[in-house]
Design a protein around this motif. Structure first.
Motif, PDB file in Angstrom:
ATOM      1  N   ASP A 377       6.266  30.451 -12.171  1.00 16.38           N
ATOM      2  CA  ASP A 377       6.993  29.265 -11.707  1.00 16.38           C
ATOM      3  C   ASP A 377       6.115  28.418 -10.785  1.00 16.38           C
ATOM      4  OD1 ASP A 377       8.817  27.394 -10.972  1.00 16.38           O
ATOM      5  OD2 ASP A 377      10.195  28.766  -9.953  1.00 16.38           O
ATOM      6  N   SER A 380       6.955  26.055  -6.935  1.00 17.16           N
ATOM      7  CA  SER A 380       6.988  26.995  -5.813  1.00 17.16           C
ATOM      8  C   SER A 380       5.887  26.641  -4.827  1.00 17.16           C
ATOM      9  CB  SER A 380       6.755  28.438  -6.303  1.00 17.16           C
ATOM     10  OG  SER A 380       7.679  28.797  -7.291  1.00 17.16           O
ATOM     11  N   LYS A 384       3.704  31.434  -2.357  1.00 12.44           N
ATOM     12  CA  LYS A 384       4.423  32.153  -3.407  1.00 12.44           C
ATOM     13  C   LYS A 384       3.619  32.160  -4.701  1.00 12.44           C
ATOM     14  CE  LYS A 384       8.046  34.150  -5.268  1.00 12.44           C
ATOM     15  NZ  LYS A 384       8.391  35.545  -4.928  1.00 12.44           N
ATOM     16  N   TRP A 455       9.986  21.750  -4.180  1.00 12.56           N
ATOM     17  CA  TRP A 455      11.059  21.312  -5.067  1.00 12.56           C
ATOM     18  C   TRP A 455      12.415  21.884  -4.651  1.00 12.56           C
ATOM     19  CZ3 TRP A 455      12.486  17.689  -8.062  1.00 12.56           C
ATOM     20  CH2 TRP A 455      13.610  17.845  -8.871  1.00 12.56           C
ATOM     21  N   GLY A 456      12.420  23.092  -4.117  1.00  7.71           N
ATOM     22  CA  GLY A 456      13.680  23.689  -3.691  1.00  7.71           C
ATOM     23  C   GLY A 456      14.408  22.820  -2.676  1.00  7.71           C
ATOM     24  N   ASN A 459      15.696  19.635  -4.545  1.00  6.01           N
ATOM     25  CA  ASN A 459      16.786  20.016  -5.436  1.00  6.01           C
ATOM     26  C   ASN A 459      18.090  20.209  -4.663  1.00  6.01           C
ATOM     27  OD1 ASN A 459      17.635  21.042  -8.194  1.00  6.01           O
ATOM     28  ND2 ASN A 459      18.107  22.831  -6.952  1.00  6.01           N
ATOM     29  N   GLU A 460      18.005  20.885  -3.506  1.00  5.15           N
ATOM     30  CA  GLU A 460      19.210  21.140  -2.707  1.00  5.15           C
ATOM     31  C   GLU A 460      19.824  19.842  -2.186  1.00  5.15           C
ATOM     32  OE1 GLU A 460      20.428  23.561   1.359  1.00  5.15           O
ATOM     33  OE2 GLU A 460      18.838  24.362   0.070  1.00  5.15           O
ATOM     34  N   ARG A 494      14.643  22.027 -14.816  1.00  9.87           N
ATOM     35  CA  ARG A 494      15.328  21.873 -13.529  1.00  9.87           C
ATOM     36  C   ARG A 494      15.182  20.452 -13.002  1.00  9.87           C
ATOM     37  NH1 ARG A 494      12.094  26.805 -11.078  1.00  9.87           N
ATOM     38  NH2 ARG A 494      10.614  25.827 -12.517  1.00  9.87           N
TER      39      ARG A 494
END
Length: 547
Positions: A377, A380, A384, A455-456, A459-460, A494
């Motif tokens: 992925d 990230s 990570k 991106w997290g 996205n949130e 996503r």
């Protein structure tokens, strides 16, 4: 099985024995006892060849013997084909055709074997000759079916003009579309990352097919997530063992396959490996005399090392397995795809349809640019990704990783990471991140790298109506972020899902021309140009519901 005393038999006795064997072999063939049928026909062939080696004045006997030999070879070829040993089937077919060059059953068997080996043009020639035989008119419907199939696949293998629209619109129900092996504008060259890689030979547009290749071997199964971690791992180990045996079996049967497998990397001395010519991977290449035809067992240790480096799991982040449920697990070996290296800023994705692997551009690719896809992925953070790369057994040195090593070590970027770990309000974190990129003069594609790493956070915020109401005017528009991430790391479901939800929230829906064109572009990067617009729209409308 009938026991035969092959020594000291008179020609009359041998002919009688041969007739008994032919009857027994034909019975075994009808009962689908393929190995026993091969053994019986092999005895028939030996007797025929021995009798033909003697001098005969009886021309009628010679004709009968040659006809019997032709039939036995053709029947043994059929049994070999049923066991998927197409190399031996083709050898028997060629021997039979030396005796009778237009033998209907042999031409049909040879055409089917060639078709199974994806040698569409050669198969087409066989079916054309079979159609000219009087028996061809009696079986015209069957022969015409093979002719049309070969013509279609031969065109597809040249043009790459595949269309999976109907299958996709029907929810992947029914038989998957017929695919043919295809090689587009790519070649194998030395890679800056080390070893060899696949490179574009021309400018390539997003969604364009690069290669379609059939697996040397696959192993698949359903591993329910409810079965527990230990049971799941045990099931995967059994599948891996079965997969290895399938690859070894293919290597034993086909010298060309064995040769091509041995050209793959085993993870050692990468820079010393030969750069193979692309023509070797085209399906029309026949078994050459340079390939060893001995029965020597493949080097299992070497092949295990090669599989450890090159086998692909079908459910990884860069792949889309069409038509399978969520508990599905599969592993396979696809030769040409094995030359594609990892990058955290990839430009290609893969689709799995049956035993075929479809690789297409997930963003625009420039001529001489290396084709890469993600092994893990890439939406990230750097830390990570480094951890996942180590699990794969390498350190990533792509442009994105090198850039982020310099930027992410700065104090303000470290503080943003700490804020995320502490669970600070994501809207505020996103604002600070955007301010930092401006302050650090991060522009262009590099900005997309950072947005992909965080991106997290995006996205949130984008998925929360509350956060968008509070922070919407202080952060970049969804479309701007999506476009920069697309340019940086290629298309991702996503990212597309967030865009589609934003379009619907703003009332644009699937009818908004500009937003929908952007969504269609990303969709082409995810699924490739293997479907028409109406099929793509069907998929896009399903995305926000989580399908």
């Amino acid at each position: 099985m009938i026991e035969i005393e092959q020594h000291q038999q008179q020609p009359e006795m041998e002919e009688e024995t041969m007739q008994l064997l032919r009857s027994k072999a034909a019975e075994l063939l009808l009962r689908e006892e393929w190995n026993d049928a091969i053994q019986a026909y092999s005895h028939c062939i030996s007797i025929c060849q021995r009798q033909l080696s003697r001098s005969h004045e009886d021309s009628d006997l010679l004709i009968r013997l040659r006809k019997s030999l032709c039939i036995a070879l053709s029947s043994r070829a059929e049994a070999h084909s049923r066991l998927r040993d197409f190399r031996k089937a083709l050898q028997d077919c060629d021997e039979a055709l030396k005796i009778e060059d237009a033998h209907f059953r042999t031409l049909l068997c040879k055409g089917k074997a060639l078709l199974s080996l994806n040698r569409y043009g050669n198969a087409l020639d066989c079916f054309k000759l079979a159609f000219l035989d009087p028996q061809g008119s009696e079986n015209s419907e069957s022969i015409n079916g093979y002719l049309e199939k070969c013509k279609k696949l031969e065109i597809l293998s040249r043009t790459g003009a595949f269309d999976c629209s109907d299958w996709i619109v029907n929810g992947f129900r029914g038989k998957p579309p017929e695919l043919a092996e295809y090689v587009g504008g790519v070649e194998i060259k030395r890679s800056e990352m080390g070893g060899r890689g696949l490179f574009a030979t021309k400018n390539i547009e997003i969604g364009t097919l690069l290669i379609i290749t059939k697996a040397i071997a696959t192993e698949r199964g359903i591993i329910p997530t409810s079965s527990g971690e230990d049971l799941g791992e045990s099931a995967q180990l059994v599948m891996w063992k079965n997969f290895i045996e399938r690859v070894l079996e293919s290597a034993r049967k086909y010298p060309r396959t064995h040769d091509l497998i041995c050209r793959l990397s085993s993870g050692e001395r990468e820079d010393e490996l030969e750069v193979p010519d692309m023509s070797l991977f085209r399906p029309e290449v026949e078994e050459k005399s340079s390939f060893s035809l001995s029965d020597e067992e493949p080097d299992k240790g070497r092949i295990l090392s090669i599989l450890d480096v090159n086998s692909l799991v079908e459910d990884t982040i860069s792949a889309k397995v069409l038509g399978k449920n969520r508990d599905y697990y599969g592993v396979g070996l696809w030769l040409l795809a094995s030359f594609i290296n990892h990058s955290c800023c990839p430009n290609a994705r893969r689709l799995h349809v049956g035993d075929f692997l479809i690789i297409h551009a997930s963003r625009d690719i420039k001529a001489d640019e290396e084709v890469t896809f993600a092994y893990f992925d890439v939406l990230s953070p750097l830390g990570k990704r480094r951890e996942m790369a180590r699990n794969w057994g390498f350190d990533c040195g792509c442009k994105r990783c090198k850039f982020e090593e310099g930027v992410c070590g700065k104090q303000e970027m470290r503080e943003i990471g700490i804020g995320i770990e502490r669970g600070l309000e994501m809207g505020g974190v996103l604002c600070r991140l955007e301010e930092s990129t401006r302050r650090l003069m991060v522009k262009g594609r590099a900005k997309g790298f950072l947005r992909a790493s965080f991106w997290g956070v995006y996205n949130e915020v984008f998925e929360s109506e509350k956060a968008m109401r509070r922070w919407g005017r202080k952060i970049p528009a969804i479309e701007v972020v999506v476009e920069s991430v697309l340019e940086a790391v290629g298309s991702d479901e996503r990212v597309l899902k967030v865009l589609m939800e934003g379009l619907k929230r703003n009332g644009s829906g699937v009818g908004g021309n500009i937003g929908m064109e952007r969504a269609m572009k990303i969709g082409r990067g995810i699924y490739g140009k293997v479907m028409k617009k109406h099929a793509m729209r069907t998929l896009l409308e399903l995305l926000p519901s989580g399908t």
